[in-house]
Write an enzyme that holds these catalytic residues in place. Structure first.
Site, short mmCIF file in Angstrom:
data_model
loop_
_atom_site.label_atom_id
_atom_site.label_comp_id
_atom_site.label_asym_id
_atom_site.label_seq_id
_atom_site.Cartn_x
_atom_site.Cartn_y
_atom_site.Cartn_z
N LYS A 13 -30.82 12.55 -41.14
CA LYS A 13 -29.74 12.81 -40.19
C LYS A 13 -29.36 11.57 -39.39
CE LYS A 13 -31.83 16.09 -37.85
NZ LYS A 13 -33.16 16.19 -38.52
N ARG A 88 -31.40 22.78 -31.90
CA ARG A 88 -32.49 23.04 -32.82
C ARG A 88 -32.96 24.49 -32.72
NH1 ARG A 88 -34.43 17.55 -33.11
NH2 ARG A 88 -35.97 17.25 -34.73
N ARG A 127 -41.76 6.60 -43.41
CA ARG A 127 -41.16 6.25 -42.11
C ARG A 127 -42.23 5.90 -41.08
NH1 ARG A 127 -36.89 10.36 -39.50
NH2 ARG A 127 -38.69 11.42 -38.65
N ARG A 133 -43.64 5.39 -35.39
CA ARG A 133 -43.45 6.75 -34.88
C ARG A 133 -44.70 7.54 -35.13
NH1 ARG A 133 -37.44 8.91 -36.01
NH2 ARG A 133 -38.54 10.83 -35.57
N ARG A 145 -43.93 20.48 -37.41
CA ARG A 145 -42.48 20.25 -37.31
C ARG A 145 -41.73 20.93 -38.44
NH1 ARG A 145 -42.91 14.26 -37.29
NH2 ARG A 145 -40.65 14.05 -37.34
P1 ADP Z 1 -37.07 14.54 -36.49
O1 ADP Z 1 -35.73 15.14 -36.79
O2 ADP Z 1 -37.49 13.57 -37.55
O3 ADP Z 1 -38.13 15.54 -36.15
P2 ADP Z 1 -36.14 13.56 -33.92
O4 ADP Z 1 -36.13 12.13 -33.60
O5 ADP Z 1 -34.83 14.26 -34.05
O6 ADP Z 1 -37.00 13.63 -35.24
O7 ADP Z 1 -37.01 14.38 -32.84
C1 ADP Z 1 -38.31 14.02 -32.51
C2 ADP Z 1 -38.95 15.08 -31.60
O8 ADP Z 1 -38.19 15.21 -30.38
C3 ADP Z 1 -39.01 16.49 -32.18
O9 ADP Z 1 -40.11 16.66 -33.03
C4 ADP Z 1 -39.11 17.32 -30.89
O10 ADP Z 1 -40.40 17.30 -30.35
C5 ADP Z 1 -38.20 16.57 -29.92
N1 ADP Z 1 -36.82 17.09 -29.93
C6 ADP Z 1 -35.70 16.40 -30.30
N2 ADP Z 1 -34.61 17.18 -30.19
C7 ADP Z 1 -35.02 18.39 -29.76
C8 ADP Z 1 -34.37 19.63 -29.47
N3 ADP Z 1 -33.04 19.79 -29.60
N4 ADP Z 1 -35.13 20.66 -29.03
C9 ADP Z 1 -36.45 20.53 -28.88
N5 ADP Z 1 -37.14 19.40 -29.13
C10 ADP Z 1 -36.44 18.33 -29.58
#
Ligand code: ADP
Length: 196
Positions: A13, A88, A127, A133, A145
């Site tokens: 994404k 999400r 990654r 990360r 996740r």
């Molecule tokens: P990925 O899509 O690879 O999991 P992101 O960088 O989008 O990675 O998000 C990393 C972390 O940030 C998620 O695992 C979560 O803990 C938190 N996070 C990000 N966006 C949200 C959201 N909209 N609601 C809840 N937690 C979020």
């Protein structure tokens, strides 16, 4: 255009969001990046979020909704946006929908990144090595996740399909090919909505 990207962790994404913004304009709002940057700076938001992110849990809806609605209130969103990582959960999607209704600027499209789990696990492992990360390097956090994606985020696909906004994209394969698929789908929708 006003676009939401939905897909499991590792689906690409973030990379594709940058490319969509290059082609269609608007700002890229990546919630994971905003949270990580806050965590690095040691802000209160960052400290709260880290407790959840490190375990692979979702940050609570109230925290995320406040953060994103505030970010969207900054003027540059009027010219369109690509939301990457939000919503999400269904409550997050409902809050976003209410705000956009108030502003009189509904979403143009929601792009779902479709990809199988084996491919995702390989990508997340890669990654973790490339970028620092920690949450990509922890088997338990990755499993959590992916499970949360299935339980909490997948219901969004029906939510947006019911509203006629959902576009499904095969997210496997060459980066340029995926970008091409997304751009074609968005151009088609933008044309129909008259707002490319
Ligand atoms: P990925 O899509 O690879 O999991 P992101 O960088 O989008 O990675 O998000 C990393 C972390 O940030 C998620 O695992 C979560 O803990 C938190 N996070 C990000 N966006 C949200 C959201 N909209 N609601 C809840 N937690 C979020």
């Amino acid at each position: 255009m006003r676009i939401v990207l939905v897909g499991p962790p590792g689906a690409g994404k973030g990379t594709q969001a940058g490319r969509i913004v290059d082609r269609f304009g608007g700002v890229h709002i990546a919630t994971g990046e905003i949270l990580r940057s806050n965590a690095e700076r040691g802000t209160e938001l960052g400290r709260t979020a880290s407790r959840y992110m490190d375990r692979g849990d979702l940050v609570p809806d109230e925290v995320m909704i406040d953060m994103v609605l505030e970010r969207m209130g900054e003027g540059d969103c009027a010219g369109g946006f690509v939301l990457d990582g939000f919503p999400r959960t269904v409550p997050q999607a409902e809050a976003l929908e209410r705000r956009l209704e108030e502003l009189g600027c509904p979403l143009d499209a929601v792009v779902s990144f479709e990809i199988d789990e084996d491919e995702l696990r390989d990508r997340l492992a890669g990654r973790a090595e490339e970028q620092d990360r920690a949450e990509d390097d922890d088997e338990g956090a990755i499993r959590r996740r992916l499970k949360l994606f299935g339980d909490e985020t997948k219901p969004l696909l029906d939510f947006y399909d019911d509203r006629g906004l959902l576009v499904r994209i095969e997210a496997k394969g060459d980066l340029d090919e995926v970008t091409g698929r997304i751009a074609a789908a968005l151009a088609e929708r933008g044309g129909r909505a008259g707002a490319a």
